[in-house]
Design a protein around this motif. Structure first.
Motif, mmCIF file in Angstrom:
data_model
loop_
_atom_site.group_PDB
_atom_site.id
_atom_site.type_symbol
_atom_site.label_atom_id
_atom_site.label_comp_id
_atom_site.label_asym_id
_atom_site.label_seq_id
_atom_site.Cartn_x
_atom_site.Cartn_y
_atom_site.Cartn_z
ATOM 1 N N LEU A 9 77.979 39.984 60.530
ATOM 2 C CA LEU A 9 79.237 40.580 60.962
ATOM 3 C C LEU A 9 80.300 39.490 60.887
ATOM 4 O O LEU A 9 80.208 38.472 61.567
ATOM 5 C CB LEU A 9 79.135 41.111 62.392
ATOM 6 C CG LEU A 9 80.437 41.633 63.008
ATOM 7 C CD1 LEU A 9 80.977 42.828 62.212
ATOM 8 C CD2 LEU A 9 80.215 42.013 64.462
ATOM 9 N N LEU A 69 84.065 38.423 61.626
ATOM 10 C CA LEU A 69 85.193 38.784 62.477
ATOM 11 C C LEU A 69 86.434 38.074 61.959
ATOM 12 O O LEU A 69 86.389 36.891 61.633
ATOM 13 C CB LEU A 69 84.928 38.366 63.924
ATOM 14 C CG LEU A 69 83.715 39.016 64.578
ATOM 15 C CD1 LEU A 69 83.465 38.405 65.952
ATOM 16 C CD2 LEU A 69 83.893 40.517 64.676
ATOM 17 N N ASP A 105 84.858 43.271 60.897
ATOM 18 C CA ASP A 105 85.588 43.868 62.007
ATOM 19 C C ASP A 105 86.731 42.923 62.339
ATOM 20 O O ASP A 105 86.708 41.744 61.965
ATOM 21 C CB ASP A 105 84.702 44.091 63.223
ATOM 22 C CG ASP A 105 85.289 45.127 64.194
ATOM 23 O OD1 ASP A 105 86.418 45.601 63.969
ATOM 24 O OD2 ASP A 105 84.612 45.453 65.183
ATOM 25 N N VAL A 106 87.723 43.450 63.005
ATOM 26 C CA VAL A 106 88.866 42.639 63.391
ATOM 27 C C VAL A 106 88.819 42.336 64.879
ATOM 28 O O VAL A 106 88.334 43.135 65.676
ATOM 29 C CB VAL A 106 90.204 43.315 63.024
ATOM 30 C CG1 VAL A 106 90.372 43.412 61.536
ATOM 31 C CG2 VAL A 106 90.320 44.684 63.652
ATOM 32 N N VAL A 107 89.296 41.169 65.235
ATOM 33 C CA VAL A 107 89.437 40.755 66.619
ATOM 34 C C VAL A 107 90.918 40.877 66.927
ATOM 35 O O VAL A 107 91.745 40.163 66.366
ATOM 36 C CB VAL A 107 88.961 39.302 66.819
ATOM 37 C CG1 VAL A 107 89.183 38.853 68.255
ATOM 38 C CG2 VAL A 107 87.509 39.153 66.413
ATOM 39 N N SER A 117 85.335 49.554 62.520
ATOM 40 C CA SER A 117 84.562 48.494 61.871
ATOM 41 C C SER A 117 85.347 47.818 60.758
ATOM 42 O O SER A 117 84.760 47.261 59.849
ATOM 43 C CB SER A 117 83.259 49.062 61.313
ATOM 44 O OG SER A 117 83.557 50.039 60.323
#
Length: 110
Positions: free
Chosen positions: A14, A16, A38-40, A101
């Protein structure tokens, strides 16, 4: 990609990324490693005297970190609370664009 990152290829990592500049690079890395993106979501809390001066940051869950010199920035806690609410609301709207996601993250360059 470096050897360290290539060790993750095929292990469904994953990746980020922080929106704006890091998202396109995160997409490249996730695709290259066969992983997910995925983005933070995190936003700056601007001071009351100027939007470029950050007095803290907040994430999409409301976790906030304030600068230790906040009291010297002529920015009161009422302002900080208002900005926190505004930034969380903006991140909620952005999250609908990025998706749960980061599926659309490759096309979001802002």
């Amino acid at each position: 990609m470096t050897r360290r990152l290539l060790a993750w290829r095929g292990r469904n990592p994953l990746v980020l990324a922080i929106p704006r500049g890091a998202v396109p690079m995160g997409r490249i890395m996730a695709d290259g490693l066969g992983g997910q993106l995925d983005v933070v979501m995190v936003r700056k809390l601007p001071s009351a005297v100027g939007p470029e001066l950050a007095v803290g940051a907040v994430d999409e869950h409301g976790n906030r970190e304030l600068a230790p010199w906040l009291h010297r920035s002529h920015t009161g806690m009422e302002w900080v609370e208002q900005q926190t609410v505004a930034q969380i609301e903006l991140m909620r709207r952005l999250r609908t664009i990025y998706g749960p996601s980061g599926r659309r993250a490759a096309s979001c360059w802002w």
